[in-house]
Design an enzyme around this catalytic site. Structure first.
Site: not given
Ligand code: K1U
Ligand code: ZN
Length: 168
Positions: A134-135
């Protein structure tokens, strides 16, 4: 490297492609620190520099699960992907309150530089693999909305524009 906050879709700057980090300097280490602070403040588990309007290939990750140490990945690249796929509902700090079902490789091998500038290779699976993919998408200007059909994408774009006008 000044930043104000996390960019919210449909901000066009989320589509910019990150440049490689040439040298890991004190400024890069300070940027990573700042990104951890922002990510933790927003309860995220990952953040890409692109999301804070810095077009450099740098991501921070902290699953905060007691099992995986936090990671700073500089110039990260996926070098192997499993054939097995994992479908999950992904959140994104650039899309408040939006979750999109995305199918990604369940396990990956990646390479990156650490805060000392040294290259390393590591394997990841499950949520860590999903989060790294994702990142890295963010660094390439790719967003969760791109995994939707064009109709759903249009609906979400309108909803996010409205939300930005009223709340953000
Ligand atoms: O990139 C970003 O915006 C951060 C994103 C990363 C991400 C989350 C879930 C799956 C793939 C990538 C986040 O952190 S959003 C917050 C969130 O969904 C989450 C927070 C804590 C545990 C699990 C998910
Ligand atoms: Zn994101």
């Amino acid at each position: 490297m000044a930043e104000k906050g996390v960019l919210i879709y449909p901000d066009a700057r989320l589509r910019l492609i990150a440049e490689p980090v040439k040298t890991v300097t004190h400024e890069i280490r300070a940027l990573a620190d700042q990104m951890f602070d922002m990510m933790h403040a927003k309860q995220g588990i990952g953040l890409a520099a692109t999301q804070i309007d810095v077009q450099l290939s740098l991501i921070t990750i902290d699953l905060q699960d007691g099992a995986h140490p936090s990671l700073v990945l500089i110039n990260p690249e996926v070098i192997e992907k499993s054939d097995d796929m994992l479908d999950s509902e992904e959140g994104c700090l650039s899309f408040p309150n939006v979750y999109v079902k995305v199918s990604r490789a369940e396990a990956i091998k990646f390479k990156a530089q650490n805060l000392e500038g040294q290259w390393f290779e590591q394997e990841a699976d499950g949520l860590l693999a999903v989060c790294i993919q994702h990142e890295i998408d963010h660094l390439e200007g790719k967003l969760i909305v791109d995994y939707l059909s064009s109709l759903k994408k249009q609906i979400l774009r309108k909803k996010m524009k409205k939300l930005k006008k009223t709340v953000l």
